[in-house]
Design an enzyme around this catalytic site. Sequence first.
Site, mmCIF file in Angstrom:
data_model
loop_
_atom_site.group_PDB
_atom_site.id
_atom_site.type_symbol
_atom_site.label_atom_id
_atom_site.label_comp_id
_atom_site.label_asym_id
_atom_site.label_seq_id
_atom_site.Cartn_x
_atom_site.Cartn_y
_atom_site.Cartn_z
ATOM 1 N N LYS A 52 0.841 -1.201 0.000
ATOM 2 C CA LYS A 52 0.000 0.000 0.000
ATOM 3 C C LYS A 52 0.878 1.254 0.000
ATOM 4 C CE LYS A 52 -3.869 -2.463 2.033
ATOM 5 N NZ LYS A 52 -4.648 -2.901 3.175
ATOM 6 N N GLN A 96 -4.743 -1.732 9.407
ATOM 7 C CA GLN A 96 -4.676 -3.062 8.787
ATOM 8 C C GLN A 96 -5.276 -4.113 9.717
ATOM 9 O OE1 GLN A 96 -3.768 -3.522 5.625
ATOM 10 N NE2 GLN A 96 -4.084 -5.733 5.712
ATOM 11 N N ASP A 119 -11.309 2.653 3.991
ATOM 12 C CA ASP A 119 -11.673 1.235 3.890
ATOM 13 C C ASP A 119 -13.175 1.072 3.694
ATOM 14 O OD1 ASP A 119 -9.684 -0.765 3.968
ATOM 15 O OD2 ASP A 119 -9.273 -0.378 6.086
HETATM 16 N N1 GUN Z 1 -7.172 -7.019 5.934
HETATM 17 C C1 GUN Z 1 -7.545 -7.743 4.857
HETATM 18 N N2 GUN Z 1 -8.154 -6.958 3.939
HETATM 19 C C2 GUN Z 1 -8.175 -5.713 4.457
HETATM 20 C C3 GUN Z 1 -8.666 -4.467 3.970
HETATM 21 O O1 GUN Z 1 -9.234 -4.357 2.885
HETATM 22 N N3 GUN Z 1 -8.469 -3.406 4.801
HETATM 23 C C4 GUN Z 1 -7.874 -3.520 6.018
HETATM 24 N N4 GUN Z 1 -7.755 -2.410 6.753
HETATM 25 N N5 GUN Z 1 -7.406 -4.660 6.494
HETATM 26 C C5 GUN Z 1 -7.556 -5.748 5.711
#
Ligand code: GUN
Length: 291
Positions: A52, A96, A119
């Site tokens: 990211k 995350q 998100d």
């Molecule tokens: N863990 C797995 N997929 C995601 C996501 O799309 N966002 C976040 N914040 N954590 C994740």
Amino acid sequence: MILLDGKTASHAVKEQLKLQVDLLKANNKRPPHLAVIIVGNNGASETYVASKVKNCSEIGFTSTLIRLDSSISENELVHAIHELNINSSIDGILVQLPLPKHINEQKIIEAIIPEKDVDGFHPVNAGKLVQGLPTFIPATPFGIMLLLEHYSIQTKGKHAVIIGRSNIVGRPMSILLSSNQQYGNCTVTICHSHTSNLHEICLQADILIAALGKPEFVKQSMIKPGAIVIDVGITRVEDASTKKGFRLKGDVAFDEVAPMCSYITPVPGGVGLMTIAGLLKNTLQAYLTKQ
Ligand code: GUN
């Protein structure tokens, strides 16, 4: 069979975003800024977060990575989020997941102000998605919609079967595909661990989305000839013959399923890359909404 290549499709989205950032910079505006919090050192989370941050830099976004020890208390984490909420130089906040067991994920999701919730997990944003109002679409379903759009895959009237009902993928995906919009208008069935006739339902799918997190769960015998298969799974499976000691496996038994399909996503190189494209688009949207 056509491979739905997440690399090409995400590259196209990122090129568009980069042009918009270049334009901002040419007008002496600061670029969008994403803050990413990682708690602990889960190997897969580390990889996702690194990707990211790298992708932000590739298109000219600013990013701040905040690493917190797995022993941090829930209150301390909420406090760290509050600091980011009130920091006007930060447009998007992402924590995350998963978080250590002693931290209530829902409480953390709700600590992020909806305006910075890139998100799209906050109940306010999830509620807006359900009602068809403008909001942040969770990155993975958003990425899948971008992939369908990139390949101009017509969805109207098709039967989409989604395996998995998580708030991150399955549920928002069902809303998007059933919405009255381009790349929507599907008849949607959601399957889950208590679905009794999963095989029969999957065999009726024109579009099959596997998001259950069980490697190679979807077999050839579950596929309607000509189906479009989207594999959201990405599980690390031990493999001593590789340098890292593991291999990534999707939820679909690719080798046996692919010959049956009209389109299929690979793992890796499919949905994962599109998830990042979705997140970047949400971050730009958060930035632009604030201006
Ligand atoms: N863990 C797995 N997929 C995601 C996501 O799309 N966002 C976040 N914040 N954590 C994740």
